[in-house]
Design a protein around this motif. Structure first.
Motif, PDB file in Angstrom:
ATOM      1  N   ALA A  78       1.246  -1.420   0.097  1.00 61.46           N
ATOM      2  CA  ALA A  78       0.346  -0.343   0.154  1.00 61.46           C
ATOM      3  C   ALA A  78       0.915   1.476  -0.393  1.00 61.46           C
ATOM      4  N   LYS A  79       2.198   1.077   0.007  1.00 58.78           N
ATOM      5  CA  LYS A  79       3.170   2.174  -0.016  1.00 58.78           C
ATOM      6  C   LYS A  79       3.014   3.218  -1.268  1.00 58.78           C
ATOM      7  N   CYS A  80       2.449   2.232  -2.612  1.00 60.60           N
ATOM      8  CA  CYS A  80       2.327   2.470  -3.560  1.00 60.60           C
ATOM      9  C   CYS A  80       0.770   3.635  -3.388  1.00 60.60           C
ATOM     10  N   VAL A  81       1.268   4.830  -3.873  1.00 62.25           N
ATOM     11  CA  VAL A  81       0.480   5.141  -3.493  1.00 62.25           C
ATOM     12  C   VAL A  81       0.012   6.692  -4.970  1.00 62.25           C
ATOM     13  N   PRO A  82      -0.658   6.860  -5.402  1.00 68.22           N
ATOM     14  CA  PRO A  82      -1.235   7.283  -6.081  1.00 68.22           C
ATOM     15  C   PRO A  82      -1.534   8.527  -6.073  1.00 68.22           C
ATOM     16  N   VAL A  83      -0.516   9.933  -6.945  1.00 70.38           N
ATOM     17  CA  VAL A  83      -0.341  11.260  -6.884  1.00 70.38           C
ATOM     18  C   VAL A  83      -1.339  11.846  -7.957  1.00 70.38           C
ATOM     19  N   LEU A 135      -2.821  16.418  -5.332  1.00 68.64           N
ATOM     20  CA  LEU A 135      -1.930  17.297  -3.882  1.00 68.64           C
ATOM     21  C   LEU A 135      -2.744  19.015  -4.395  1.00 68.64           C
ATOM     22  N   ALA A 136      -3.118  18.892  -5.981  1.00 67.37           N
ATOM     23  CA  ALA A 136      -4.072  20.378  -6.483  1.00 67.37           C
ATOM     24  C   ALA A 136      -4.994  21.052  -6.028  1.00 67.37           C
ATOM     25  N   ASP A 137      -5.161  22.105  -5.854  1.00 61.90           N
ATOM     26  CA  ASP A 137      -6.275  22.541  -5.220  1.00 61.90           C
ATOM     27  C   ASP A 137      -7.419  22.095  -5.317  1.00 61.90           C
ATOM     28  N   ASN A 138      -7.597  22.328  -6.815  1.00 61.02           N
ATOM     29  CA  ASN A 138      -8.851  21.966  -7.350  1.00 61.02           C
ATOM     30  C   ASN A 138      -9.040  20.752  -7.888  1.00 61.02           C
ATOM     31  N   GLU A 174     -15.901  14.093 -10.483  1.00 60.59           N
ATOM     32  CA  GLU A 174     -15.552  13.112 -10.203  1.00 60.59           C
ATOM     33  C   GLU A 174     -14.876  11.667  -8.982  1.00 60.59           C
ATOM     34  N   LEU A 175     -13.872  13.082  -9.442  1.00 56.69           N
ATOM     35  CA  LEU A 175     -12.752  12.104  -8.898  1.00 56.69           C
ATOM     36  C   LEU A 175     -12.578  12.539  -7.414  1.00 56.69           C
ATOM     37  N   ALA A 176     -13.952  13.066  -6.671  1.00 54.01           N
ATOM     38  CA  ALA A 176     -13.297  13.809  -5.139  1.00 54.01           C
ATOM     39  C   ALA A 176     -12.993  12.643  -4.484  1.00 54.01           C
ATOM     40  N   ALA A 177     -13.518  11.342  -4.066  1.00 55.01           N
ATOM     41  CA  ALA A 177     -13.102  10.337  -3.775  1.00 55.01           C
ATOM     42  C   ALA A 177     -11.953   9.394  -3.679  1.00 55.01           C
ATOM     43  N   LYS A 201      -4.499  11.246  -1.085  1.00 58.12           N
ATOM     44  CA  LYS A 201      -4.395  12.704  -0.177  1.00 58.12           C
ATOM     45  C   LYS A 201      -4.180  11.567   1.251  1.00 58.12           C
ATOM     46  N   THR A 202      -5.262  10.953   1.609  1.00 58.26           N
ATOM     47  CA  THR A 202      -5.059  10.473   3.487  1.00 58.26           C
ATOM     48  C   THR A 202      -4.361   9.634   3.705  1.00 58.26           C
ATOM     49  N   ALA A 203      -3.818   8.803   2.560  1.00 58.14           N
ATOM     50  CA  ALA A 203      -2.909   7.721   2.289  1.00 58.14           C
ATOM     51  C   ALA A 203      -1.377   8.703   2.687  1.00 58.14           C
ATOM     52  N   LEU A 204      -1.060  10.161   1.754  1.00 61.92           N
ATOM     53  CA  LEU A 204      -0.347  10.669   1.776  1.00 61.92           C
ATOM     54  C   LEU A 204      -0.021  11.349   3.092  1.00 61.92           C
TER      55      LEU A 204
END
Ligand SMILES: Nc1nc2c(ncn2[C@@H]2O[C@H](COP(=O)(O)OP(=O)(O)OP(=O)(O)O)[C@@H](O)[C@H]2O)c(=O)[nH]1
Ligand SMILES: [Mg+2]
Length: 676
Positions: A160-165, A179-182, A186-189, A195-198
């Motif tokens: 799980a250390k492989c986290v999509p950024v 990590l962008a502001d907006n 559709e991708l919010a979840a 983000k939580t994983a990061l």
């Protein structure tokens, strides 16, 4: 680069299975950064990286190549030093060299194909070296590619250390930096999850941050940014990017991510051979290591250096601490493909080439005068495939030797050796494509062609019991005769035995001045055993009696007697033929298990261990070298290029008698033909 601080330098290597899109991605980066004024396309032969004729023809990368460019990220200039590497197994030596000196690695995974044997191989390499990694998913535009399936598979195998950024939009036409502001609704979840994983990964890098996070406080943007860099440096976080290179999708986000996540050269810990930590700053003492050398027919001998510490200036004197010689250097060059650029100086993190050094070769450390820094040599893999090589026309025999030596100098996984036992010139490498490329290069440079044949097996002989040997050499043909008689005992040499030759002669039965001749005769006898005329090993010989003649005895007579007495004794001491046994480690996807084990059985192999690692099956086995000369190509055809293996010499072992009989018969037939 005086105008860019070392904290804004990023040095990384592109790694992955062949065809995973590394070079295409690099071309997209070079186009984006203005290094190339158009998009190079590997498939069309216009890549800046795959620029050699052989690469254009084969449509794969063959060499590790450095590139450098400036990228404007968040208002500041960042220097990117990038290394492209081949994914094709035959050229794995290039991966070894480049990965050994890079601060970080970006592993390309074709999202359509998933993890392949080449991916697993480079992943393991990075794990061994402790290299901070990122993953880039490519091929998202290919039909039936499922991003989520590919990501889930990566996380299942590597954790799980492989986290999509960076995430792709559902239609695959745009990407979103998590990590962008907006972020699109559709991708919010998915963004929230990533983000939580990061943030968790960042928080886990220090007790203070962990406490703050668990206490329910928000970490500041700086705390998160700092924590993420530490987590990546410690391999506790592997950021996962996504790009479609040819469509320029995700390339900017990838570069921003590299700046954000990957360590600067001053943040990586590098150690010298003795374990001392290197000062990796631009104002530290200069030190660098040669990780690749090139013999270019036009430019001459080039060495590629990775600067680890300090600054190197053009036209200066440095010290080769490996060879302990001073080197005068002229210009410093960087290359973007075939395009050289002169530099006034190079700093920690840079990769540069130096021409015309007198005595510097692969793996050497170069440093400031009077410094004693020395890096451990990069250990390259053993060749796994061998051919006996001879010139097509006998007149070219010398040219083949020098031509191939020059090729071998450029590629540490190609070896050229004369086998003293079989008297063949042996060319070894990692695979048929590599050998083919090497021979083509040689032909282009020296215009010589060669014939390749399967090498002879370097058999040896030994004995398994005791034997008594006797011979009397007596000749009287007018004038002075020849006379010498030798009795000896021959037995297997035991572990504690210091000497193989024992002089047990008493009372001067063989006068002491003839003992050296007896020994010499035995040494000669040991070179050609009684079975297949192979060298004899592990035989202890005790000479205990003999007779001599005052006038007719001579050194030559005793030499002949000793040789014949040895053959007599050896024939009675139950001689056996020995063959080299190799240890191999084969890695492949699950579905080939039956074919691979069946084939190994067929090859007289013995399986030593089996296990699943990093999503691949790994078998270790031992098998006779005679069966393995072509295993590299055979494994390729069994697995369609999806298997890989390593090989090393293990020991000599007795050849089973049915096979030994054939080898002996063949050797005796050849001997007879030679004599006739
Ligand atoms: N559809 C699609 N094709 C791609 C993508 N990336 C690369 N390719 C194609 O895949 C093939 C291989 O790409 P390369 O970039 O040469 O692969 P590589 O990883 O450098 O391969 P080696 O040099 O052999 O290790 C080429 O035909 C590329 O055009 C991608 O994102 N989408
Ligand atoms: Mg490539």
């Amino acid at each position: 680069m005086k105008d860019i601080p070392i904290t804004d330098v990023r040095n990384f290597v592109l790694l992955g299975h062949t065809g995973s899109g590394k070079t295409q991605l690099l071309d997209a980066i070079l186009f984006k950064l203005g290094v190339n004024d158009r998009l190079g396309v590997t498939a069309e032969g216009s890549s800046m990286s795959d620029y050699t004729d052989e690469e254009k023809e084969k449509k794969i990368s063959l060499w590790a190549k450095p590139f450098a460019a400036t990228y404007k990220s968040a208002g500041r200039n960042v220097r990117l030093v990038m290394l492209d590497t081949p994914g094709y197994a035959d050229f794995y030596g290039q991966v070894i060299g480049a990965s050994a000196i890079a601060d970080a690695a970006l592993i390309a995974v074709d999202a359509h194909a998933g993890l392949q044997v080449g991916t697993t191989r480079v992943w393991r390499r990075c794990e061994q070296l402790g290299t901070p990694c990122g993953i880039v998913l490519t091929g998202m535009d290919r039909e039936n590619t499922d991003y989520h399936k590919a990501l889930a598979h990566i996380q299942a195998v590597w954790g799980a250390k492989c986290v999509p950024v960076v995430l792709p939009a559902l239609d695959g036409k745009s990407v979103t930096d998590v990590l962008a502001d907006n972020v699109p609704a559709e991708l919010a979840a998915a963004v929230e999850k990533a983000k939580t994983a990061l943030i968790e990964a960042a928080a886990e890098t220090s007790d203070v941050l962990t406490e703050k996070y668990l206490g329910g406080d928000m970490l500041t943007t700086e705390e998160i940014a700092g924590g993420l860099r530490v987590a990546v440096a410690q391999r506790k976080l592997i950021p996962v990017f996504v790009t479609v290179s040819k469509a320029d999708l995700g390339v900017k986000e990838l570069l921003d991510g590299i700046v954000r996540f990957f360590p600067a050269p001053s943040e990586r810990i590098w150690k010298d051979h003795a374990g001392h930590v290197i000062e990796t700053k631009a104002d530290a003492p200069f030190c660098a290591q040669v990780w690749r050398t090139v013999n270019d027919p036009f430019i001459g001998h080039l060495v590629f250096l990775r600067v680890f510490g300090g600054t190197l200036k053009a036209d200066s004197e440095i010290y080769n601490s490996t060879k302990q010689v001073k080197e005068r250097i002229g210009t410093l060059q960087t290359f973007n493909g075939r395009k050289p650029e002169m530099l006034a100086e190079a700093e920690a993190g840079d990769i540069i080439a130096l021409a015309k050094l007198k005595g510097t070769g692969l793996n050497d450390t170069l440093c400031a005068a009077h410094k004693t820094i020395e890096f451990a040599p990069i250990k390259f893999p053993n060749p796994v495939l061998s051919y006996a090589v001879a010139a097509k026309s006998q007149a070219d025999e010398d040219k083949v030797g020098t031509g191939l030596h020059r090729i071998a100098e450029e590629d540490p996984t190609i070896k050229l050796e004369r086998n003293p036992e079989t008297h063949e010139q042996i060319l070894s490498g990692m695979g048929d494509i590599q050998v083919d490329v090497a021979l083509k290069r040689m032909k282009a440079r020296s215009n010589v062609e060669v014939l390749l044949t399967t090498p002879k097996v370097p058999y040896k002989e030994t004995i398994t019991s005791r034997g008594e040997g006797h011979y009397k050499h007596k000749k009287q043909s007018g004038g002075r005769g020849q006379y010498g008689e030798v009795y000896l005992r021959i037995e297997p040499l035991k572990a504690g035995d210091e000497e193989w030759f024992v002089d047990d002669v008493v009372g001067g039965a063989i006068p002491s001045n003839f003992i050296p001749a007896v020994r010499k005769g035995l040494e000669e006898a040991l070179l050609t055993g009684v079975l297949a005329h192979c060298p004899v090993v592990n035989a202890k010989v005790s000479v205990y009696d003999g007779t001599y003649h005052d006038v007719d005895s001579s050194e030559i007579a005793f030499k002949i007697s000793a040789r014949r007495a040895f053959s007599d004794g050896m024939a009675k001491a139950r001689p056996v033929l020995l063959e080299p046994i190799m240890k191999i480690s084969v890695m492949f996807p699950d579905q080939f298990m039956g074919d691979i084990t069946g084939d190994l059985n067929h090859k007289r192999g013995r399986i030593l261990g089996m296990g699943a690692e990093d999503g691949m099956q790994v078998i270790t086995a031992e098998a006779p070298q005679a069966e393995l000369f072509k295993y590299a190509s055979e494994l390729r055809s069994i697995t369609g290029g999806r298997g890989s293996f390593e090989m090393e010499f293990l020991r000599y072992d007795i050849v089973p008698s049915n096979i030994a009989q054939k080898v002996v018969a063949e050797a005796q037939k050849n001997k007879k033909q030679e004599e006739e």
